[in-house]
Structures are given as structure tokens and as C-alpha cells.
Design a protein around this motif. Structure first.
Motif, PDB file in Angstrom:
ATOM      1  N   GLN A 527      72.274  45.723 114.455  1.00 31.19           N
ATOM      2  CA  GLN A 527      72.484  47.102 114.004  1.00 31.19           C
ATOM      3  C   GLN A 527      72.675  47.189 112.493  1.00 31.19           C
ATOM      4  O   GLN A 527      73.044  48.230 111.967  1.00 31.19           O
ATOM      5  N   GLY A 528      72.433  46.085 111.808  1.00 33.40           N
ATOM      6  CA  GLY A 528      72.535  46.092 110.348  1.00 33.40           C
ATOM      7  C   GLY A 528      73.942  45.902 109.823  1.00 33.40           C
ATOM      8  O   GLY A 528      74.205  46.177 108.648  1.00 33.40           O
ATOM      9  N   GLN A 529      74.849  45.417 110.675  1.00 36.26           N
ATOM     10  CA  GLN A 529      76.225  45.202 110.241  1.00 36.26           C
ATOM     11  C   GLN A 529      76.473  43.723 109.955  1.00 36.26           C
ATOM     12  O   GLN A 529      76.359  42.896 110.860  1.00 36.26           O
ATOM     13  N   PRO A 530      76.816  43.365 108.717  1.00 42.80           N
ATOM     14  CA  PRO A 530      77.241  41.987 108.457  1.00 42.80           C
ATOM     15  C   PRO A 530      78.527  41.710 109.244  1.00 42.80           C
ATOM     16  O   PRO A 530      79.278  42.622 109.576  1.00 42.80           O
ATOM     17  N   VAL A 531      78.769  40.440 109.546  1.00 46.80           N
ATOM     18  CA  VAL A 531      79.935  40.087 110.341  1.00 46.80           C
ATOM     19  C   VAL A 531      80.826  39.122 109.576  1.00 46.80           C
ATOM     20  O   VAL A 531      80.390  38.424 108.656  1.00 46.80           O
ATOM     21  N   ALA A 532      82.082  39.102 110.000  1.00 49.44           N
ATOM     22  CA  ALA A 532      83.061  38.134 109.505  1.00 49.44           C
ATOM     23  C   ALA A 532      83.355  37.152 110.629  1.00 49.44           C
ATOM     24  O   ALA A 532      83.502  37.550 111.791  1.00 49.44           O
ATOM     25  N   LEU A 553      78.251  37.591 106.869  1.00 48.31           N
ATOM     26  CA  LEU A 553      77.208  36.797 107.498  1.00 48.31           C
ATOM     27  C   LEU A 553      76.178  37.740 108.123  1.00 48.31           C
ATOM     28  O   LEU A 553      76.532  38.689 108.832  1.00 48.31           O
ATOM     29  N   THR A 554      74.883  37.458 107.872  1.00 44.33           N
ATOM     30  CA  THR A 554      73.851  38.425 108.268  1.00 44.33           C
ATOM     31  C   THR A 554      72.831  37.873 109.265  1.00 44.33           C
ATOM     32  O   THR A 554      71.823  38.529 109.546  1.00 44.33           O
ATOM     33  N   ASP A 558      73.464  31.898 110.171  1.00 45.92           N
ATOM     34  CA  ASP A 558      74.598  31.877 109.246  1.00 45.92           C
ATOM     35  C   ASP A 558      75.902  31.659 110.008  1.00 45.92           C
ATOM     36  O   ASP A 558      76.790  30.926 109.560  1.00 45.92           O
ATOM     37  N   VAL A 559      76.026  32.310 111.146  1.00 48.98           N
ATOM     38  CA  VAL A 559      77.252  32.196 111.943  1.00 48.98           C
ATOM     39  C   VAL A 559      77.424  30.775 112.450  1.00 48.98           C
ATOM     40  O   VAL A 559      78.509  30.189 112.374  1.00 48.98           O
ATOM     41  N   GLY A 581      88.756  28.406 119.054  1.00 47.77           N
ATOM     42  CA  GLY A 581      87.527  29.182 118.992  1.00 47.77           C
ATOM     43  C   GLY A 581      87.402  29.946 117.697  1.00 47.77           C
ATOM     44  O   GLY A 581      87.988  29.581 116.663  1.00 47.77           O
ATOM     45  N   PHE A 582      86.618  31.060 117.783  1.00 44.50           N
ATOM     46  CA  PHE A 582      86.329  31.853 116.602  1.00 44.50           C
ATOM     47  C   PHE A 582      86.453  33.338 116.953  1.00 44.50           C
ATOM     48  O   PHE A 582      86.169  33.752 118.088  1.00 44.50           O
ATOM     49  N   ALA A 583      86.856  34.118 115.966  1.00 46.12           N
ATOM     50  CA  ALA A 583      86.880  35.576 116.112  1.00 46.12           C
ATOM     51  C   ALA A 583      85.724  36.144 115.309  1.00 46.12           C
ATOM     52  O   ALA A 583      85.491  35.745 114.162  1.00 46.12           O
ATOM     53  N   VAL A 584      85.008  37.086 115.908  1.00 46.72           N
ATOM     54  CA  VAL A 584      83.848  37.712 115.268  1.00 46.72           C
ATOM     55  C   VAL A 584      84.136  39.203 115.121  1.00 46.72           C
ATOM     56  O   VAL A 584      84.485  39.876 116.095  1.00 46.72           O
ATOM     57  N   GLN A 585      83.958  39.682 113.879  1.00 50.59           N
ATOM     58  CA  GLN A 585      84.209  41.100 113.605  1.00 50.59           C
ATOM     59  C   GLN A 585      83.083  41.660 112.756  1.00 50.59           C
ATOM     60  O   GLN A 585      82.547  40.966 111.869  1.00 50.59           O
ATOM     61  N   ALA A 586      82.757  42.917 113.015  1.00 52.78           N
ATOM     62  CA  ALA A 586      81.840  43.614 112.113  1.00 52.78           C
ATOM     63  C   ALA A 586      82.574  43.878 110.798  1.00 52.78           C
ATOM     64  O   ALA A 586      83.752  44.246 110.799  1.00 52.78           O
TER      65      ALA A 586
END
Length: 956
Positions: A527-532, A553-554, A558-559, A581-586
Motif C-alpha cells: 500500500q506504499g507504506q514504509p515499515v519499521a 524499510l520498503t 529489506d525486512v 521475534g520482531f515487531a512490524v509497524q507501518a
């Protein structure tokens, strides 16, 4: 909260010195010299088996051999002998003792613990150890090690440090400042700062109280006493050791920001105390508050005979966070004939200004609405000498105070010593300072004291009125984490916990490895949102320190790469760390959002603290924060925000609209509520909390939890022990109890509904059910300030009429004013024993501004009309032994049982608080009230001083 034995301690008829000797310089001999030098008129009894006389005084081998029981015993013997001497003094019936000896150790197994137990066994008040004694100049008592006998005056000095007491006394001696008393409590085996505050708050010879302290042991006891004292007279506090290193490194940003010095400062402010940094500031503040009543506003206008001296004052005002007043055009026109230059503040009268020009300038400035206070600075010249100028300024000020009252405050500076000018200012009630800096500081002391008094008058609810969090779900989240052995909540649990309090957080997804993290990130990226991407580990608090955060991250690749690099770096730096683990956020577009930090920290003294400041990874370096003690309301939260530098960035500037400060304040209130409801939450931070015109959004949050243990307050322990001794029952004190056991023990007295009283329905309020008051009070024991007791709200049904009854809140002042305006004057006379037509703000504030640790007032409100029908109140004494009640019910609803029901509720509260008896005064002609009292079991006796009054007493 105990003032037992203070009369004997501060006004003894005889003093014994155990450990007295002939050697010059010894403690025992120095105290005898001090007593004699001070002119003590009572008996001085040296006690030492090695002497027959000391300096001409008969010496006795022990306390039992004295010809009378001394009121005060001073102990100056080796540490190991002190407990035995205290026990002997108690057996002899001594009321008070001061331990001048040092090095009594720590803990109950050391001499200090044995001395404490011996004193409590015999109800003997113990000052010290490490005390340098007590002095009461007005009674010619100097039972101390002070270098000079202090002068008599109206300042009470209470210190923990003997050296600080000596320094203050020496400073005051040089300046001819006098004291009503000087009390050094030392390490407080028994008598502490709170006890002294309780005594001097009620002492008619004391106008203001000066405190010097290093550490508080019982925060709730101290703050309750401090709040009570600050309501009746100024209290100034100087804390030593403000910048001592922390014993443990904090684990969160909020913990690092909540340093002890800042927490103490927040506590002092909330208690209504004026905190100062130096001895000079302490006495400057005392002088200011002695001559200047409280005033509203903080805008200062400066008038001086010279641009340079005026500019120095303006610089000092700006540096200290003060506010310079503006000057309206009309005011400038009125100043045209005396004003030099173009400055609007300070107003420059010119170096050649004569005395009458000060009067000309002050007249329009005193009338101007754009300033709140004036500072008149005069440097004596050949054209205007100090006394002439003082007379002109005093005349201008008194001319607008025709009734002798004080309106706009005026501060004065007269550079150079001029006793004649000082006398003129003193007569006019104008505070005088030797320098512009001292005067500006004096003005700011008055401003900050008034602001502290405003905070003191705030008593927020334990729950905001229109806020309903999901407390049970929040508890379940915390309990599940604790049961699983977790000390840090995982990101999803953090979001869920904050969600139960309606704190908006950016959504996040958890993934156990990099591959699944990439899959979770794909819909956002599509959706065009980079993530953290953020590392999740219970062993790594600050993820950025180990490269555990990657932003913008795009792509899925990258992730994956970021996850792989994170794991490799952590394995190299902290190989023992667990990675879950990892947390993924927009990513959140920043735009005009300001980056803030909010959260909770745990202080070892004052418990939970709410933190607000500028956010980011460098929060400790920036160190822009303000702290507050729960409970908070929106006004207190807004004041907390305003005390930071970042508050200026929240306002509109250029094309950036103002941030929603109300939304930020509401988050602080919600965090305060988390601290109240969930004592297991030890640390919490939301960093950053993004704020703009549309509201707030938390991006990252951390929560540390730990099991909660309820501790009895020292005050409650002392009161219970004292009552047990009076009843002849040995006391047994447990250090800790569980909230559940407290609820079981107290539920019978805390809830009228549990006794089947038809007048009451079960308690009402957010999340409160029958039997809850004791549990809530037990949960609130971790708070330094007791919140509004929502658990005591009730609905009564009296003869079919629904009546809401709840504790009084500060905002009820308007309702009380309307009630008194409409009530029958005869009802008022029966309640207050005299006709009253005018009810001032100060009078109404005393009825509505309550410290719930000491007092309660219940107001009855018609559930249909919302009109006030009556109220009952009870206020406990400092010892929590007895409470005095008062009640007033509208005459047009008498006969429905409201007075009886209110009295029952008041007695339930008194029992739940452990108050020993309740008493009050009732006019003998008030037959209806006396009948209610007899029905409730009160004993009624005619007052010995006034037969028209009956004293009613009920032992609980």
C-alpha cells in the motif's frame, strides 16, 4: 501524624542530661552550658555515676535517683548504652528524650531499633539519634549544641541535619532573625519531620515553617502533614543531597528522567511547599511571604532610576523563568513626563530621577491591568536619597490601599544599607531587598508559592468523571505476564494494556523470525507504506543501543536483511539475550507532529510518578521533563505540560497549527489512572508519543511489571501500637500484608451495605462493588497522595426519595455557596453557633478542600433536582486518635432520616480509618440533633465552659 509528648519536649519544666561531664568540649557539658546561657529557668539535672557535682550542679547516678521526673531527657552516651537509658526513662515516666549520640546503626537489630522499641513500649517520644537537640527561645530553652542561643521570633526550623541547623541558626543570628523553635530530628527513630509539621502547623507562636531535609521515609505521612501545614501557613523546604548518584541505573527513559531530586521537587510542589536551593533563598522567601500576601498572576513590571540596573533585573527575571509585564499605550502616555528611553519594561526614570517621580510613575502602573506586581529599584543619588525615595514609594502604594489592605503587590530595592529607608518600607508592608536579583527571586518565590498552593487545593478523583477504563482486562494482562515469569510485557500486550485505557497506539504485528516478519510487512509495503522493524527481547530494553530498530524499510528483502543483521549484532554484543521475534509497524508520517515522551516511573520514596517531556532517543541528554504525582486531573496535567520547554513547541508557529494539548493532558491522566489501578506496573514509557492538531498517537511503548506488596504506613503502625499500649495489649507489627487480608479484616466496617442497612444501596462508581472500599484503599496504599475516594459513593433511598451521597470534591465550592445562600438562617445558626450571612471563599475552601488521609466530608444531593440537601464532615486529629464532626441538613427535608444516614456513613468511614473516637459540639437547644446522637450511641455532657453547648462523644 503524632504530636504526643511535644509539650514536654518543647516546654519542659526540668531537663536531665545523661552523660553529662566536666570536660570542656564534651557533648554533655556543652548542653549544660547552652541551657544556662539561654536562661533556662527550670531544673537542670546532670546524670553521671562518675560525678557528685558538675559545674556546681548536683549530679545523680541515674534517672531513678532524680528528685522529680524530668520532662525532657538529653542522652549523650556511647551508642550501645542508649537503648537501656531510653528504657529507664520510660519506666520513670519521662515524656520525651533527645538522643544526641550518633552511630546507632540501622535496622531493628541495631541500637537504634532497640531504642525505638523501648520508647514505644513506654509511650516516650524520642528525638534523634544524631540530633543536636531542641531550642525554644521564647521559653528560654536552648537544649542544643547550637553555637549561639537563637533569638526569639516566629519562624519554626525543623531539620534532619544538625550541621545545617547550626548553619541556619548562625546565619539568622547575624541577621537578627528569630525563631519560635528549632528542632533537629536527626535520623528519626520516632519523631520525624511530619510530626514536627503537625505540631508547628497548630502552634500560634509560629508564622512560617522552615524545613531542611535529606530523605523522607514515609511519603504518605509526610505529604499529608505537609499539605495540612501548608494550608494554614507558609512552609519553605531546603533539600540537601539533591544531586547524589542513583543507587541503581534506571531501565527506561522515564526512569532516567524521574531522578530523585526531580521527584522530591514535584512532591513539594504538590504539597504546597515552597522549595528553595540555598539558605539565602530560604530567608528571602520567608521575608517575602511575611510582608506579602498571596496574589494571582505572574507578570512583573520593573521601574528603576537607570536603564542598566533595570535591565539586570529584567535579565534575572527571564533567566529564572519569570514573565515580564507588557505596558499598554494608555499607561505609557501617563508615564510620558517621567519615562526615559523607549523601553516598555523596565521603565527607566533616568539616573537623575527625584523621589516624587517614583510616585508619579507608580500611580498609573498600580492601576494598570497588564501587570500583576511591581518592582521599584532605587540606586541612591544626590538628587534622591534612599529615605526620601522610600517615603515617596510608600506613600504612592498606601494611597491606593485606603482600607489598609493589600492590593497589587510591590517589591522594593534600595541599593546600599539604609536603616531609615528599611523602616519606611517595613511600616508600609513592602518587602525590601538589597539587590535586584534578590528582589526578582523574592517575587518568583511568591509566584511559585501561590502556584504550589493552587496545586495543593487540587484533589483529583481516583477515576476521571467521564472515563471508564477496562480495569479487569488490564489486570488480567498484568497477572498473566507475572504468572508467566515476565518482567517486561511483549509489544502486543503493551498495546492491549494501553488500549484498555483508551491510549491510542500505532498497530503492530509480531513475527517469530525474519521470514515471517517480511510476510507481515508485505501488505503495508504493497500500500506504499514504509515499515519499521523492531527487535523483541525480554532482555533488551533499549533496542536502539544494539541496532534493534530499522526504519523506512520498503521491501520484503529489506525486512529480511534487517532482521538478519539485528540477530547477528545482538549475538555479538549480548549473546545471552533471548530473542522472541520482531515487531512490524507501518511508519507514521511525521508532518507537523511533535515528538514527546510520556510514562510512569517508580520512585523508592514517593511511589509512582507520571513523566512528561520531549521525546526521542536523546531524552536523557535533552532532559526537558516535568513530573507529577498521581492522582492527576486535566488541570494538573496541563500545568505539568506547561512546566517544560517543549510546551512552547506545542503552540502554533508559522504555518504549523497548535497541537492538541488537551489530548496530551488526557493521556497523562490515563497514565495516572494506570498507576492507581495497577500497582504491579513499575515502569512504563511511550516514546515517542506524536502530537499534532488532530490528537496523539503512541509509536513505541514499554511496560515493566513486578509483584506488588502492600506496606503499612509508619503512621498507621504507630497509631495502632499507641492504642494497643493504652489498652494494655502488647502490639505486634507485621512489616507487610497482602491486599486480600486487609480487605477481609476491614470489609465489615468499610461497607454499610454489608450490614443490611436499608437506607443504603451498595456502593456505586466505576468498577466498585460491595466490599470493594477496603480492597481499593489497600490498592491505593502505594500512592503518596490518597485519591478522591470514589469507593465511598452511595445512593440512598429515604422514604422513596433517591439521594446521591458522595465525598466532597474541591469543585463543589459553588454548590456549597448556593446551598448556604438558600438555607434557613436558623439552620446555619444551629450548625455554627452564630448567625452567618457571608460565606467567603476561604471559608468555603476549608469545607471543600480536603486531605482524604485526615478528613472526609459527604454531601447529599437530590438525585432528581441535583440540589444539595446537606453535608456531614469529620476531621481527624494529628494523632488519628479522635475526629471532630459537623453536620448540616436543610430544615425542609428533616424527618426523612437524612441526618441519621449521613452520621452513620461518617462513622463507618471513621471506623475504617481506625479513628478511636468521634466527638462534636451541639447546641443544647438542638433537640433533633441530640436525639440522633443518642440513637447512634453518643454520650452527651454539658460543656464545662458553656452550659448552652453539649459535647457528644462516641468511642469507636
Amino acid at each position: 501524624m503524632s504530636t504526643y509528648g511535644f509539650a514536654a519536649m518543647l516546654a519542659p519544666g526540668s531537663v536531665a542530661i545523661v552523660g553529662a561531664g566536666e570536660r570542656d568540649g564534651s557533648v554533655g557539658r556543652a548542653v549544660i552550658d547552652s541551657l544556662r546561657a539561654g536562661g533556662f529557668e527550670g531544673a537542670i539535672r546532670p546524670v553521671n555515676p562518675g560525678y557528685e557535682t558538675i559545674d556546681g550542679l548536683p549530679c545523680f547516678p541515674n534517672l531513678a535517683s532524680l528528685p522529680e521526673v524530668p520532662d525532657l531527657v538529653l542522652i549523650a552516651t556511647p551508642p550501645e548504652t542508649v537503648p537501656g537509658i531510653v528504657a529507664e526513662a520510660g519506666r520513670c515516666g519521662v515524656a520525651a528524650a533527645a538522643v544526641l549520640s550518633a552511630h546507632l546503626g540501622r535496622g531493628e537489630g541495631a541500637p537504634i531499633g532497640a531504642a525505638r522499641r523501648a520508647a514505644r513500649e513506654h509511650s516516650l517520644r524520642l528525638l534523634g539519634p544524631d540530633s543536636i537537640g531542641v531550642a525554644v527561645p521564647g521559653r528560654k530553652l536552648n537544649a542544643s549544641l547550637l553555637a549561639h542561643p537563637p533569638l526569639a521570633g516566629d519562624l519554626a526550623l525543623v531539620t534532619q541535619s544538625g550541621t545545617v541547623a547550626s548553619a541556619i541558626a548562625a546565619w539568622a543570628h547575624r541577621r537578627e532573625v528569630g525563631f519560635s523553635a528549632i528542632l533537629t530530628v536527626g535520623r528519626s527513630a520516632d519523631v520525624d519531620v511530619a510530626d514536627a509539621l503537625d505540631h508547628f502547623a497548630a502552634d500560634l507562636q509560629t508564622r512560617a515553617i522552615l524545613l531542611s531535609l535529606h530523605r523522607i521515609e514515609d511519603a504518605r505521612k509526610f505529604l499529608s502533614a505537609a499539605r495540612a501545614a501548608a494550608r494554614v501557613k507558609p512552609v519553605m523546604v531546603l533539600r540537601t543531597g539533591r544531586h547524589e548518584a542513583l543507587e541503581e541505573s534506571p531501565q527506561t527513559h522515564t526512569g532516567a528522567l524521574a531522578r530523585p531530586d526531580a521527584v522530591y521537587e514535584a512532591a513539594f510542589r504538590r504539597a504546597g511547599l515552597l522549595s528553595v536551593d540555598t539558605l539565602d533563598e530560604m530567608f528571602s522567601a520567608a521575608e517575602t511571604l511575611r510582608r506579602q500576601r498571596l496574589f494571582s498572576g505572574r507578570r512583573l513590571m520593573i521601574v528603576a532610576n537607570g536603564r542598566g540596573i533595570g535591565a539586570l533585573a529584567a535579565d534575572r527575571l527571564a533567566e529564572r523563568g519569570g514573565e515580564a509585564a507588557d505596558c499598554a499605550e494608555a499607561t505609557l502616555e501617563a508615564l510620558a513626563e517621567v519615562r526615559h528611553g523607549s523601553s516598555k519594561n523596565p521603565i527607566d526614570l533616568g539616573v537623575d530621577a527625584e523621589a516624587h517621580e517614583y510616585a508619579t510613575a507608580l500611580k498609573p502602573l498600580l492601576a494598570a491591568r497588564e501587570n500583576d506586581a511591581l518592582l521599584a529599584i532605587h540606586v541612591p543619588t544626590a538628587r534622591a536619597r534612599a529615605r526620601e525615595t522610600a517615603e515617596a514609594i510608600a506613600a504612592a502604594v498606601t494611597a491606593v490601599r485606603p482600607d489598609g489592605g493589600r492590593r497589587k503587590p510591590v517589591f522594593a530595592v534600595s541599593v546600599g544599607e539604609s536603616p531609615a529607608a528599611a523602616a519606611v518600607y517595613a511600616k508600609a508592608g513592602i518587602p525590601l531587598f538589597p539587590t535586584d536579583a534578590d528582589a526578582v527571586d523574592g517575587f518568583l518565590h511568591a509566584v511559585r508559592y501561590r502556584e504550589a498552593q493552587d496545586d495543593l487545593m487540587r484533589t483529583p478523583a481516583s477515576l476521571p468523571q467521564d472515563f471508564r477504563p477496562d480495569v479487569e482486562t488490564a489486570r488480567a494482562i498484568v497477572e498473566a505476564a507475572l504468572a508467566d515469569g515476565q518482567s517486561w510485557l511483549d509489544p502486543l500486550s503493551v498495546k492491549r494494556l494501553l488500549g484498555t485505557y483508551d491510549i491510542p497506539m500505532q498497530p503492530c504485528l509480531l513475527a517469530p523470525d525474519g521470514e515471517l516478519a517480511a510476510e507481515a510487512a508485505w501488505p503495508m509495503i504493497a500500500q506504499g507504506q514504509p515499515v519499521a522493524l523492531k527487535l523483541v527481547s525480554p532482555d533488551i530494553v533499549h533496542k536502539s543501543d544494539v541496532g534493534g530498530v530499522r526504519l523506512a524499510l520498503t521491501s520484503e528483502a529489506d525486512v529480511r536483511e534487517a532482521a538478519t543483521r539485528m540477530i547477528a549484532r545482538v549475538r555479538a554484543q549480548q549473546p545471552e539475550a533471548r530473542i522472541t521475534g520482531f515487531a512490524v509497524q507501518a511508519m507514521v508520517p511525521r508532518g507537523t507532529r511533535r515528538e514527546l515522551i510520556v510514562g510512569l516511573a517508580e520512585d523508592p520514596t514517593f511511589g509512582p510518578v507520571v513523566v512528561f517531556g520531549r521525546g526521542g532517543t536523546a531524552v536523557e541528554v535533552i532532559d526537558d521533563r516535568a513530573l507529577g504525582l498521581p492522582p492527576l486531573d486535566l488541570r494538573l496535567a496541563a500545568d505539568q505540560i506547561a512546566r517544560t520547554r517543549v510546551a512552547r513547541r506545542l503552540a502554533a508557529y508559522r504555518d504549523v497549527p497548535a497541537a492538541d494539548v488537551d489530548a496530551i493532558a488526557l493521556v497523562l491522566v490515563k497514565l495516572s489512572q494506570i498507576a492507581i489501578d495497577l500497582p504491579e506496573v513499575r515502569e512504563l514509557d511511550i516514546n515517542p508519543l506524536l502530537a499534532d492538531a488532530d490528537g496523539v498517537l503512541g509509536v513505541d511503548g514499554r511496560v515493566r511489571v513486578a509483584p506488588y506488596r502492600l506496606r503499612h504506613s509508619a503512621a498507621a503502625t504507630q497509631n495502632r501500637d499507641a492504642r494497643a499500649r493504652a489498652a494494655g495489649v502488647p502490639s505486634t507489627t507485621a512489616d507487610t500484608v497482602s491486599p486480600s487480608s486487609t480487605a477481609t479484616e476491614e470489609a465489615a466496617t468499610a461497607s454499610p451495605a454489608s450490614r443490611g442497612d436499608d437506607a443504603f444501596s451498595p456502593p456505586v462508581g466505576p468498577g466498585v462493588t460491595e466490599g470493594e472500599p477496603a480492597r481499593i484503599r489497600a490498592t491505593h496504599a502505594h500512592l503518596a497522595i490518597r485519591p478522591y475516594p470514589v469507593e465511598w459513593e452511595r445512593v440512598m433511598t429515604l422514604k422513596g426519595r433517591p439521594i446521591q451521597v458522595r465525598p466532597v470534591r474541591p469543585e463543589d465550592e459553588g454548590m456549597f455557596a448556593a446551598f448556604f445562600a438558600e438555607i434557613d438562617p436558623e439552620d446555619v445558626r444551629l450548625r455554627f453557633f452564630t448567625p452567618m450571612k457571608h460565606f467567603s471563599h476561604a471559608f468555603l475552601a476549608r469545607l471543600t478542600q480536603l486531605d482524604y488521609a485526615r478528613a472526609i466530608a459527604f454531601v447529599a444531593i437530590d438525585a432528581n433536582t441535583e440540589q444539595m440537601l446537606g453535608a456531614v464532615r469529620v476531621h481527624a486529629d494529628a494523632n488519628h486518635e479522635s475526629g471532630e464532626f459537623g453536620i448540616l441538613v436543610r430544615s425542609d427535608i428533616k424527618g426523612v432520616g437524612l441526618g441519621y444516614a449521613l452520621m452513620r456513613l461518617m462513622l463507618d468511614w471513621a471506623r475504617a480509618e481506625g479513628i478511636g473516637r468521634v466527638e462534636g459540639l451541639v447546641l443544647a437547644e438542638n433537640k433533633a440533633m441530640l436525639a440522633v446522637c443518642r440513637r447512634l450511641g453518643f454520650e452527651a455532657k454539658a460543656d464545662l465552659d458553656d452550659p448552652s453547648v453539649m459535647k457528644v462523644t462516641l468511642a469507636l
